[in-house]
Design an enzyme around this catalytic site. Structure first.
Site, PDB file in Angstrom:
ATOM      1  N   GLU A 199      -3.773   1.131  -6.130  1.00  0.00           N
ATOM      2  CA  GLU A 199      -2.795   0.157  -6.595  1.00  0.00           C
ATOM      3  C   GLU A 199      -2.630   0.339  -8.103  1.00  0.00           C
ATOM      4  O   GLU A 199      -3.516   0.899  -8.768  1.00  0.00           O
ATOM      5  CB  GLU A 199      -3.199  -1.276  -6.263  1.00  0.00           C
ATOM      6  CG  GLU A 199      -3.003  -1.683  -4.819  1.00  0.00           C
ATOM      7  CD  GLU A 199      -1.556  -1.640  -4.333  1.00  0.00           C
ATOM      8  OE1 GLU A 199      -0.653  -1.394  -5.180  1.00  0.00           O
ATOM      9  OE2 GLU A 199      -1.329  -1.844  -3.140  1.00  0.00           O
ATOM     10  N   CYS A 259       0.864  -1.168   0.000  1.00  0.00           N
ATOM     11  CA  CYS A 259       0.000   0.000   0.000  1.00  0.00           C
ATOM     12  C   CYS A 259       0.901   1.218   0.000  1.00  0.00           C
ATOM     13  O   CYS A 259       1.569   1.504   0.997  1.00  0.00           O
ATOM     14  CB  CYS A 259      -0.918   0.006   1.224  1.00  0.00           C
ATOM     15  SG  CYS A 259      -1.945   1.501   1.337  1.00  0.00           S
TER      16      CYS A 259
END
Length: 253
Positions: free
Chosen positions: A121, A2
């Site tokens: 992402e 992340c």
């Protein structure tokens, strides 16, 4: 992993959601649609009050207090010689977080929740009709737009350049996000994702007196329930200087 996420809720919104004991802090952080490593972020944590040896009983009676406070994203271990290490420690893998030297002490004593609207992402894709590839960003968030409570750790780092402990610049508080194998829509984009906890696990996760690694790891066995949505967004999110609500809008094909 992340590497970017979205956090737009105010302290006044977050405090009741997480049953914070103290009033919301006067300090504020601007809503961010592009939270990046080394940014200050909101964290929910619990700390036991400090007391002298003669007052240890009253400290125990007072119990821990749940706080909402800003931490710098990118954990700096207490033994680090340079804060720059934090930029490389934004994530801790759930599979090894309990045993890695940089994280294992914080895992047993200093856990937190990091509120997020969702995260980004990137997927490597081929441009149609060419051999070229590019990274397409996606905004991944709960389908019902509920807030995510990302499992995290926090740590104190003492700046040796500051003489006195009571100087507000003497201590730096930093945090990291625990990641797990990606599921649902996130798994189609990237193999890892931040690990979110369900409300029924908040109390145990935050409690600093709960220090059994086996029990704590059991809380992280499964990501929080619910379905995730992943939508392609503009590559403007690639630049940390870009920060506005349109970053999470679906990109036109």
């Amino acid at each position: 992993m992340c590497g970017r996420y979205v956090s737009t809720r105010s302290p006044q919104e977050l405090a009741p959601l997480f049953h914070v004991s103290d009033p919301p802090p006067e300090e504020t952080l601007a809503p961010s649609w592009n939270v990046a490593p080394t940014d200050n972020v909101w964290a929910v944590l619990e700390r036991a009050p400090r007391a002298s040896n003669s007052d240890s009983a009253s400290a125990n009676d007072a119990g821990v207090r749940r706080e909402l406070r800003p931490l710098r994203w990118g954990l700096v271990p207490s033994w680090a010689k340079d804060v720059k290490i934090g930029s490389r420690m934004i994530n801790a893998r759930v599979e090894t977080v309990h045993e890695k030297p940089a994280y294992r002490r914080a895992f047993t004593r200093r856990r937190c929740l990091l509120p997020a609207d969702g995260f980004y992402e990137w997927e490597q894709i081929k441009d149609p009709g060419t051999e070229k590839t590019r990274k397409q960003p996606y905004f991944i968030h709960p389908e019902d737009d509920q807030l995510m409570a990302l499992a995290g750790l926090y740590e104190y780092w003492r700046d040796p350049a500051v003489k006195h402990d009571d100087d507000p610049n003497a201590w730096l508080l930093t945090c990291t996000i625990i990641t797990t194998e990606a599921t649902d829509a996130a798994g189609r984009v990237h193999p890892r994702m931040p690990l979110a906890l369900t409300p029924d696990h908040y109390d145990t996760w935050l409690d600093p007196t709960h220090q059994d690694p086996h029990d704590l790891r059991a809380l992280l066995g499964q990501p929080a329930g619910g379905h995730l949505d992943a939508r392609p967004v503009s590559t403007m999110v690639n630049n940390v200087r870009n920060n506005n609500p349109h970053l999470v809008d679906e990109a036109s094909s």
